[in-house]
Motif scaffolding. Structure first.
Motif, PDB file in Angstrom:
ATOM      1  N   LEU A   7      41.196  39.316  44.796  1.00  0.00           N
ATOM      2  CA  LEU A   7      40.668  38.116  44.423  1.00  0.00           C
ATOM      3  C   LEU A   7      40.176  38.192  42.849  1.00  0.00           C
ATOM      4  N   LEU A   8      39.416  39.475  42.766  1.00  0.00           N
ATOM      5  CA  LEU A   8      38.739  39.545  41.088  1.00  0.00           C
ATOM      6  C   LEU A   8      40.028  39.635  40.419  1.00  0.00           C
ATOM      7  N   ALA A   9      40.957  40.374  40.590  1.00  0.00           N
ATOM      8  CA  ALA A   9      42.263  40.743  39.863  1.00  0.00           C
ATOM      9  C   ALA A   9      42.984  39.604  39.553  1.00  0.00           C
ATOM     10  N   ILE A  10      43.311  38.534  40.415  1.00  0.00           N
ATOM     11  CA  ILE A  10      43.671  37.273  40.262  1.00  0.00           C
ATOM     12  C   ILE A  10      43.030  36.664  39.152  1.00  0.00           C
ATOM     13  N   VAL A  11      41.656  36.475  39.278  1.00  0.00           N
ATOM     14  CA  VAL A  11      40.806  35.729  38.283  1.00  0.00           C
ATOM     15  C   VAL A  11      40.964  36.442  36.898  1.00  0.00           C
ATOM     16  N   LEU A  12      40.785  37.709  36.988  1.00  0.00           N
ATOM     17  CA  LEU A  12      41.121  38.157  35.365  1.00  0.00           C
ATOM     18  C   LEU A  12      42.463  38.018  35.138  1.00  0.00           C
TER      19      LEU A  12
END
Length: 314
Positions: A7-12
């Motif tokens: 999820l964090l990687a998608i936002v980044l």
């Protein structure tokens, strides 16, 4: 990669790219498109302002940045050049992590800072040797690094630079690895050697047939790699006189055995300290007639012997 990290990687990734399709994200994170749909829904429910356009892809609402970290251009250049260095000099595991870290850093930089950072990095470059033997050295680097962290001993065959008193250069060592040090582009292992019963240094490029052992060791409480200073056993003093016209070249050589340099009326004097005369022999010969050995006499004799051998070949 677990769901939280994804999820964090998608936002980044959405911060780094204006628009990304679900198919692209699925390929990047090695998951299904259906999973990406669920992840996007979870992010939206958590308050992340993601905009979806049919047939186009997903994007973040303008002005949204995560995490709220601010870097100056100099800080950003330092971090990104650091990832370049790690990618070039460390093992494959850290090389991948350095690439991922670079993407995360670039993703959170405001466009103005990212543009200026790119301009600075375009005029700075790290160069490294890309020799074939480095692939084996990097493999050993990763294995030794893991052995250090897990406090396991290792065994390997080692080829010394010069023969010992018995004329041997090859030996088999079992050591407790204490740390790794990058010295002038070459990795050195600092370890306690069972054979010598003391701390020794081993160049990774001279290690072969590395074996991971199950035997454990305890790092001595007094040993700190950051504070460790090896014993200086360079007991042989060498003095050489160079012609004045090559003094700058000698200075630029940055030869690590040099301890002092000074100008004299009759030439440029260089003092060195070495363990074996063989360590300095080839370096002196490389300067040809522009270098004269003043002391010791033993090195003068070695130079004469080598010169005579060279003459016989021609």
């Amino acid at each position: 990669m677990n769901k939280t990290d994804r999820l964090l990687a998608i936002v980044l990734e959405l911060q780094r790219q204006d628009v990304r399709r679900a198919e692209d994200l699925a390929a990047l994170f090695e998951t299904s498109v259906r999973t990406i749909y669920r992840d996007i829904q979870a992010l939206c429910e958590a308050g992340v302002p993601i905009i979806g356009a049919p047939g186009t892809g997903y994007s973040l609402m303008e002005g949204f940045f995560l995490p709220p970290i601010s870097f100056t251009v100099q800080e950003a250049v330092s971090l990104l050049m650091g990832t370049d260095f790690i990618e070039q000099q460390f093992d494959d595991d850290y090389r991948v992590k350095a690439q991922e870290a670079r993407c995360k850093i670039e993703a959170i930089l405001p466009e103005r800072v990212l543009d200026e950072t790119s301009r600075v990095r375009n005029v700075m470059r790290l160069l490294h040797s890309d020799k074939e033997h480095q692939s084996k050295e990097r493999e050993y680097l990763e294995r030794i690094r893991r052995a250090i962290l897990e406090k396991r001993k290792i065994n390997f065959h080692y080829v010394k630079k010069f023969a010992d008193a018995e004329g041997e250069r090859h030996s088999v060592r079992t050591v407790a690895p204490y740390g790794l040090v990058l010295v002038e582009g070459s990795w050195m292992l600092v370890a306690y050697c069972d054979l010598r019963q003391d701390i020794r240094h081993f160049r990774l490029s001279r290690i072969t047939e590395l074996i991971d052992l199950k035997e454990r060791f305890e790092l001595p409480l007094h040993f700190k790699l950051s504070q460790y200073t090896p014993l200086d056993d360079r007991s042989l003093f060498v003095r050489i006189r160079f012609n004045h016209d090559i003094a700058d070249k000698v200075k630029e050589s940055n030869y690590h055995y040099i301890v002092d340099m000074e100008e004299h009326q009759d030439g440029f004097y260089v003092d060195l300290r070495v363990r074996h005369l063989d360590e300095v022999l080839q370096w002196v010969l490389g300067w040809g007639a522009d270098a004269v050995v003043l002391e010791p006499k033993a090195l003068q004799h070695r130079i004469c012997e080598e010169a005579q051998k060279i003459l016989k070949r021609y």
